[in-house]
Design a protein around this motif. Structure first.
Motif, PDB file in Angstrom:
ATOM      1  N   GLN A 116       0.860  -1.453  -0.027  1.00 53.08           N
ATOM      2  CA  GLN A 116      -0.022  -0.038   0.050  1.00 53.08           C
ATOM      3  C   GLN A 116       0.788   1.220  -0.049  1.00 53.08           C
ATOM      4  OE1 GLN A 116      -2.967   0.233   2.838  1.00 53.08           O
ATOM      5  NE2 GLN A 116      -4.422  -0.969   1.348  1.00 53.08           N
ATOM      6  N   THR A 149       0.799   5.624  -0.375  1.00 57.83           N
ATOM      7  CA  THR A 149      -0.204   6.996  -0.358  1.00 57.83           C
ATOM      8  C   THR A 149      -0.037   8.013  -1.501  1.00 57.83           C
ATOM      9  OG1 THR A 149       0.902   7.596   1.473  1.00 57.83           O
ATOM     10  CG2 THR A 149      -1.055   6.646   1.946  1.00 57.83           C
ATOM     11  N   GLY A 167      -0.622  12.021  -2.176  1.00 53.85           N
ATOM     12  CA  GLY A 167      -1.288  13.140  -1.557  1.00 53.85           C
ATOM     13  C   GLY A 167      -1.497  14.277  -2.666  1.00 53.85           C
ATOM     14  N   VAL A 218      -2.946   2.055  -4.325  1.00 54.15           N
ATOM     15  CA  VAL A 218      -2.872   3.525  -4.131  1.00 54.15           C
ATOM     16  C   VAL A 218      -3.954   3.679  -3.398  1.00 54.15           C
ATOM     17  CG1 VAL A 218      -2.202   5.840  -5.088  1.00 54.15           C
ATOM     18  CG2 VAL A 218      -1.252   3.533  -6.075  1.00 54.15           C
ATOM     19  N   GLU A 219      -3.682   5.066  -2.228  1.00 55.16           N
ATOM     20  CA  GLU A 219      -4.689   5.295  -1.324  1.00 55.16           C
ATOM     21  C   GLU A 219      -4.674   6.795  -1.694  1.00 55.16           C
ATOM     22  OE1 GLU A 219      -5.575   6.649   3.032  1.00 55.16           O
ATOM     23  OE2 GLU A 219      -4.234   4.879   2.804  1.00 55.16           O
ATOM     24  N   TRP A 220      -5.590   7.479  -2.294  1.00 56.20           N
ATOM     25  CA  TRP A 220      -5.640   8.935  -2.694  1.00 56.20           C
ATOM     26  C   TRP A 220      -5.938   9.681  -1.398  1.00 56.20           C
ATOM     27  CZ3 TRP A 220      -4.464  12.881  -5.005  1.00 56.20           C
ATOM     28  CH2 TRP A 220      -5.263  13.951  -5.296  1.00 56.20           C
ATOM     29  N   GLN A 221      -5.156  10.554  -1.074  1.00 59.03           N
ATOM     30  CA  GLN A 221      -5.602  11.563   0.027  1.00 59.03           C
ATOM     31  C   GLN A 221      -5.608  12.824  -0.431  1.00 59.03           C
ATOM     32  OE1 GLN A 221      -1.958  11.005   2.600  1.00 59.03           O
ATOM     33  NE2 GLN A 221      -2.603   9.139   3.357  1.00 59.03           N
ATOM     34  N   THR A 275       4.088  11.770   9.027  1.00 64.41           N
ATOM     35  CA  THR A 275       3.273  11.094   8.284  1.00 64.41           C
ATOM     36  C   THR A 275       2.906  11.462   6.817  1.00 64.41           C
ATOM     37  OG1 THR A 275       1.586  12.593   9.142  1.00 64.41           O
ATOM     38  CG2 THR A 275       1.816  10.680  10.426  1.00 64.41           C
ATOM     39  N   PRO A 283       2.840  11.286   2.878  1.00 65.96           N
ATOM     40  CA  PRO A 283       2.606  10.213   1.918  1.00 65.96           C
ATOM     41  C   PRO A 283       3.881   9.792   1.270  1.00 65.96           C
ATOM     42  CG  PRO A 283       1.824  12.473   0.971  1.00 65.96           C
ATOM     43  CD  PRO A 283       2.285  12.781   2.428  1.00 65.96           C
ATOM     44  N   ASP A 284       3.540   8.496   0.827  1.00 65.29           N
ATOM     45  CA  ASP A 284       4.802   7.750  -0.246  1.00 65.29           C
ATOM     46  C   ASP A 284       5.062   8.723  -1.236  1.00 65.29           C
ATOM     47  OD1 ASP A 284       5.245   5.168   1.279  1.00 65.29           O
ATOM     48  OD2 ASP A 284       3.305   5.479   1.134  1.00 65.29           O
ATOM     49  N   SER A 342       3.313  12.284  -4.027  1.00 67.20           N
ATOM     50  CA  SER A 342       2.638  13.460  -3.621  1.00 67.20           C
ATOM     51  C   SER A 342       2.527  14.337  -4.954  1.00 67.20           C
ATOM     52  CB  SER A 342       3.073  14.211  -2.588  1.00 67.20           C
ATOM     53  OG  SER A 342       2.478  15.344  -2.354  1.00 67.20           O
ATOM     54  N   SER A 388       9.212   7.522   1.950  1.00 73.08           N
ATOM     55  CA  SER A 388       8.723   6.365   1.575  1.00 73.08           C
ATOM     56  C   SER A 388       9.527   5.089   2.083  1.00 73.08           C
ATOM     57  CB  SER A 388       8.130   6.343   0.263  1.00 73.08           C
ATOM     58  OG  SER A 388       7.569   5.207  -0.089  1.00 73.08           O
TER      59      SER A 388
END
Lengths: 462, 314
Positions: free
Chosen positions: A42, A44, A46, A73-76, A96, A98-99, A101, A345
């Motif tokens: 996983q 992230t 941003g 991929v988690e979209w922030q 914190t 994101p990986d 951005s 990351s």
């Protein structure tokens, strides 16, 4: 049906044996062993953006995950760009981040210099697609992406955006005025531009600015609303042979060329009365889009991204486009945000895969088609490539000229140095405000540039 | 079986065993502390700890990315050479000095109006109170439209009345008045407090004054204002503290412009911290704000506090 009396251990044994024999018979055992052993990684991502960008990213994630089932991929998402800059900084402070951005162009150099962004120079060079010669729209991409001036890449420019004129083509037709275009002989020179602006501006009694009794307090239709953002004023300065920022990364808006160019902008409002005073705060009240649509504005100088809402499909008028006028030469500052992987990351390879995907045609095409972006890849600017994204109703007929002819010749890439945000917020923007309120450029700019450069010098020492 | 149940230990039984043995006075003290614990915790977590961290940051340089570095008194020295700080203080003081009295008078006037016993008064009370419950962001966006120079409703009415086109948010001279109008629009909260105060004044005082031949102004001056003075004082202090911390509207409507005319101190602190990435200097500016508020609060308590009339005071 007879119930099978099987213990849990027996059941697992049986499944293991049958699964392994199936995989072995199909020659799939290396694959199965790999996927069974590993959960998807996983990462992230941003970023900011309105609905179009939010949806575009989500669509891209779906496609990417189909191609790379091993990465999730988690979209922030944060709606506002400026706010996202703050969110990213606080996340960095809290550990914190994101990986991967979006990176604001005015934060990029600072983040790169502080080692926050992953160095992707070698990954790009070794990539069979992105590493190809002439893959990116050059030289701007390499110039700008090489943050920190060390020739290394810490991000890939997501795209290119640049100022352009949007005009009400119906009105130009009706009045028999030749609209601006992007080819050399179609670009207005400044005097022609002012002359045409005067023809297009009318007060409530139908008089033009040079007519006797013209009432500048009661203007029914303005000729032009010029965005007063730095890219737009900077472009005019470059067009007069000046510079917004020098190659040494200091402000240069106190030179005679820059001051003259800025004074011309002031004069559009206060001498020629062809531009509304509220141009400095174009996001207030009636937007330039509503003004164009309602016939209260003939031309709007805005970013190429605005094509995603200033277009014939969205508005009740036919929208045309052209280059901003030139003083001594055409010039246009090209700018946009970056896609970067963060050095912190834990999954640098996966982060790179995602960043890489964002610089491949699928993602670029999506945003180019809706008018938000100009592609950053040369393959999308060929005869064939253009067909993949130019869209009827969004892109005016002559739009190909903008990207194939005008920008390669006159586009200017800039690097925004560390300390830029503070210098700009505290000194440059207030100076532009003063110009918009009618102050003379010669009175305002030298002191503002001096103070802003002091901030840049202080930031360099840190 | 019954005996077994009664002796079973609950997780907190040790506490209750101990508590039940205490004398009544001690028990009441403990209960008191339990009740004020949310405040104490809030004070420690949201004020004391951040204040100590800010005090420490005053001597550091920290861009939120790299670890903080000790810089001695550099941030404090910068206060005296910073060209933006005087502008920011000027904007903040000007706004406070003008908006607080105007807001107080307006809220008091409205409270008097909605204190009249007429039919449908509840509707008026609701209407006047409504603006103060509109979220700050929504009201900022709304006023950005209303105050637009070219197309705003405010300028439309001014021009219909024969007035000039006022560049509310473009001209530094007009920006502070624009924010005062905006803040006055939201006086519903103070108005309601005033209303509660007005309704707490016994009617018998007015009846006695009327019998003595006092007119409306005399009643206001000799009865209403003295009896309302604690509430006026409260609203004065709160209005003063709030106006010193004006932030959301300035961030959203002008972002400190034009020409830094609305770069109020809190906005400048926010900008220094999260945009200029200078946490150390932002912390120093926060202490400046704290000391200003503390000193001015003391002055207000000294000057105005002595003039407050408390009916039940000894």
């Amino acid at each position: 049906m007879k119930k099978l009396n099987m213990s849990r251990r027996d059941f697992l044994k049986m499944m293991g044996v049958s699964g392994a024999s199936l995989a072995a018979s199909a020659g799939l055992d290396p694959f199965l062993l790999h996927t069974l052993a590993q959960e998807p990684v996983q990462i992230t991502f941003g970023g900011w953006g309105a609905v179009a960008e939010d949806e575009g990213v989500k669509a891209a994630i779906e496609v990417f995950q189909e191609e790379h089932p091993e990465i999730q991929v988690e979209w922030q998402h944060t709606p506002d760009a400026g706010e996202y800059g703050t969110v990213l900084l606080t996340n960095l402070a809290a550990g914190t981040a994101p990986d991967t951005s979006f990176i604001l162009s005015d934060q990029y150099e600072t983040l790169a210099a502080n080692g926050v962004l992953m160095d992707i120079t070698d990954r790009i060079a070794n990539d069979p697609l992105l590493g190809q010669e002439n893959y990116f729209f050059e030289p701007q991409e390499a110039y700008r992406s090489a943050g920190g001036g060390d020739g290394r890449w810490y991000g890939i420019g997501s795209t290119w955006v640049a100022p352009q004129i949007y005009y009400n083509a119906d009105l130009f037709d009706e009045m028999g005025i030749t609209p601006p275009g992007f080819l050399d002989d179609e670009i207005y020179d400044w005097d022609t531009f002012v002359e045409i602006c005067k023809q297009l501006t009318v007060d409530t009694e139908g008089r033009h600015p040079d007519d006797a009794g013209f009432d500048s307090e009661n203007i029914e239709r303005y000729a032009v609303d010029w965005n007063w953002g730095w890219q737009f004023l900077g472009s005019v300065i470059h067009s007069n042979g000046g510079q917004y920022l020098t190659d040494e990364l200091t402000f240069a808006m106190d030179t005679p060329e820059a001051i003259e160019a800025l004074q011309r902008m002031v004069d559009l409002i206060y001498v020629h009365h062809v531009s509304p005073r509220s141009a400095t705060l174009s996001d207030l009240g009636m937007t330039n889009t509503q003004m164009l649509d309602s016939g209260r504005l003939a031309m709007a100088v805005d970013g190429s991204w605005a094509l995603s809402w200033i277009n014939s499909n969205e508005l009740g008028i036919t929208v045309g486009s052209g280059a901003i006028p030139k003083i001594v030469q055409p010039a246009s500052i090209m700018q946009a945000h970056f896609h970067s992987a963060l050095a912190s990351s834990q999954h640098p390879d996966e982060a790179w895969e995602w960043i890489r995907f964002l610089a491949t045609p699928f993602y670029q095409t999506h945003f180019a088609k809706i008018g938000l972006w100009l592609p950053n890849q040369t393959s999308m600017l060929t005869e064939e490539g253009l067909q993949t994204w130019l869209t009827e109703g969004i892109h005016p007929d002559n739009y190909a000229n903008f990207v194939t002819d005008y920008l390669p010749k006159y586009g200017i890439a800039v690097r925004l140095p560390s300390g830029y945000i503070e210098a700009s917020n505290n000194f440059i923007t207030p100076a532009f405000d003063a110009l918009a309120a009618g102050s003379a450029a010669a009175d305002v700019m030298p002191a503002a540039v001096q103070q802003a450069n002091d901030v840049l010098a202080m930031a360099m020492q840190m | 079986m019954t005996t077994q149940t009664s002796t079973r230990k609950t997780p907190f039984s040790w506490f209750f065993d101990w508590y039940n043995q205490l004398p009544m006075v001690r028990r009441r003290t403990i209960i008191g502390y339990v009740f004020i614990m949310p405040f104490i915790l809030g004070f420690i977590l949201w004020f004391l700890v951040p204040a100590l961290v800010a005090a420490n940051l005053t001597f550091q340089r920290w861009n939120l990315i790299s670890p903080p570095t000790y810089v001695g008194t550099a941030n404090i020295e910068r206060l005296f050479t910073d060209p933006i700080l005087p502008q920011s203080l000027k904007a903040t003081f000007l706004f406070t000095i003008l908006s607080v009295p105007i807001g107080l008078v307006f809220a008091f006037f409205l409270a008097m109006l909605i204190n009249t016993p007429i039919r449908g008064i509840a509707v008026f009370r609701t209407i006047y109170f409504l603006p103060s419950i509109v979220p700050a962001v929504a009201s900022a966006v709304l006023w950005a439209w209303l105050l637009n120079t070219e197309f705003g409703l405010v300028n439309y009415f001014i021009r219909e009345l024969g007035g000039p086109k006022i560049p509310w948010l473009q001209d530094p001279g007009w920006a502070i008045p624009a924010f005062i109008i905006l803040s006055t629009w939201g006086v519903g909260g103070s108005m309601i407090i005033f209303l509660a105060g007005l309704q707490g004044i016994p009617e018998v005082y007015y009846e006695a004054a009327k019998l003595d031949g006092a007119g409306r102004f005399r009643q206001l001056w000799n009865i209403t204002l003295p009896l309302m003075s604690p509430i006026i004082f409260f609203n004065l202090v709160m209005g003063f503290i709030n106006s010193f911390q004006v932030f959301v509207s300035a961030l959203l409507i002008t972002n400190g412009g034009p020409q830094n005319a609305t770069l109020f101190l809190v906005l400048y602190i926010y900008r220094t911290a999260f945009q200029s990435q200078n946490m150390g200097y932002a912390a120093t500016l926060s202490w400046v704000l704290f000391f200003i508020l503390m000193i001015l609060s003391l002055i207000i308590f000294r000057v105005a506090g002595s003039r407050v009339y408390y009916e039940n005071a000894d």
